[in-house]
Scaffold this motif. Structure first.
Motif, PDB file in Angstrom:
ATOM      1  N   MET A 171       0.674  -1.457   0.002  1.00 12.60           N
ATOM      2  CA  MET A 171       0.179   0.021  -0.045  1.00 12.60           C
ATOM      3  C   MET A 171       0.917   1.365   0.017  1.00 12.60           C
ATOM      4  O   MET A 171       0.504   2.279  -0.743  1.00 12.60           O
ATOM      5  N   VAL A 172       1.665   1.118   0.824  1.00  8.82           N
ATOM      6  CA  VAL A 172       2.747   2.440   0.830  1.00  8.82           C
ATOM      7  C   VAL A 172       3.464   2.695  -0.491  1.00  8.82           C
ATOM      8  O   VAL A 172       3.538   3.720  -1.029  1.00  8.82           O
ATOM      9  N   ALA A 173       4.129   1.540  -1.023  1.00  2.00           N
ATOM     10  CA  ALA A 173       4.453   1.391  -2.522  1.00  2.00           C
ATOM     11  C   ALA A 173       3.666   2.187  -3.476  1.00  2.00           C
ATOM     12  O   ALA A 173       4.094   2.803  -4.345  1.00  2.00           O
ATOM     13  N   ARG A 174       2.567   1.668  -3.698  1.00  2.00           N
ATOM     14  CA  ARG A 174       1.525   2.301  -4.592  1.00  2.00           C
ATOM     15  C   ARG A 174       1.094   3.683  -4.155  1.00  2.00           C
ATOM     16  O   ARG A 174       0.903   4.300  -5.128  1.00  2.00           O
ATOM     17  N   TYR A 175       0.853   4.179  -2.971  1.00  2.00           N
ATOM     18  CA  TYR A 175       0.679   5.538  -2.671  1.00  2.00           C
ATOM     19  C   TYR A 175       1.836   6.465  -2.950  1.00  2.00           C
ATOM     20  O   TYR A 175       1.733   7.412  -3.728  1.00  2.00           O
ATOM     21  N   GLY A 230       4.767   5.756  -4.994  1.00  2.00           N
ATOM     22  CA  GLY A 230       5.093   5.636  -6.473  1.00  2.00           C
ATOM     23  C   GLY A 230       6.597   5.142  -6.334  1.00  2.00           C
ATOM     24  O   GLY A 230       7.057   4.812  -5.316  1.00  2.00           O
ATOM     25  N   ALA A 231       7.254   4.760  -7.459  1.00  2.00           N
ATOM     26  CA  ALA A 231       8.566   4.103  -7.503  1.00  2.00           C
ATOM     27  C   ALA A 231       9.570   5.042  -6.931  1.00  2.00           C
ATOM     28  O   ALA A 231      10.406   4.560  -6.205  1.00  2.00           O
ATOM     29  N   ASN A 232       9.553   6.373  -7.452  1.00  2.00           N
ATOM     30  CA  ASN A 232      10.864   6.977  -6.956  1.00  2.00           C
ATOM     31  C   ASN A 232      10.649   7.337  -5.642  1.00  2.00           C
ATOM     32  O   ASN A 232      11.915   7.210  -4.640  1.00  2.00           O
ATOM     33  N   LEU A 251      12.313   6.494   0.181  1.00  2.00           N
ATOM     34  CA  LEU A 251      12.053   6.063   1.716  1.00  2.00           C
ATOM     35  C   LEU A 251      12.776   4.840   1.942  1.00  2.00           C
ATOM     36  O   LEU A 251      13.276   4.703   3.140  1.00  2.00           O
ATOM     37  N   SER A 252      12.845   3.694   1.238  1.00  2.00           N
ATOM     38  CA  SER A 252      13.594   2.587   1.238  1.00  2.00           C
ATOM     39  C   SER A 252      15.170   2.987   1.623  1.00  2.00           C
ATOM     40  O   SER A 252      15.705   2.318   2.465  1.00  2.00           O
TER      41      SER A 252
END
Length: 81
Positions: A28-32, A34-36, A41-42
């Motif tokens: 959910m966090v990745a979809r919210y 986006g990739a960049n 964040l990672s």
């Protein structure tokens, strides 16, 4: 033995639920974000985890070793763990 099996089952089920919740939250966090933004964040989380290892300086493992050696009582005055 029955109590051990019951507790192991609870531990296993809670571990599976926690992993599923963590995976869903990550998706959910990745979809919210986006990739960049998720990549940023990672990277920030990875750097903070690495910095945590250096700031710990091995003290958390040392406290376990002191307790296991039975030396915790004489050291209690200056070593609160």
């Amino acid at each position: 033995m029955n109590l051990i099996l019951k507790n192991a089952t609870y531990l296993f089920i809670s571990n599976v639920i926690l992993r599923l919740f963590s995976a869903l939250t990550t998706i959910m966090v990745a979809r919210y974000l986006g990739a960049n933004d998720y990549g940023i964040l990672s990277l920030a989380l990875a750097i903070s985890n690495i910095a945590g290892y250096f700031t710990d300086m091995g003290l958390s493992h040392h406290s376990h070793q002191v307790k296991n050696l039975g030396l915790c009582t004489p050291l209690k005055t200056w070593y609160p763990f």
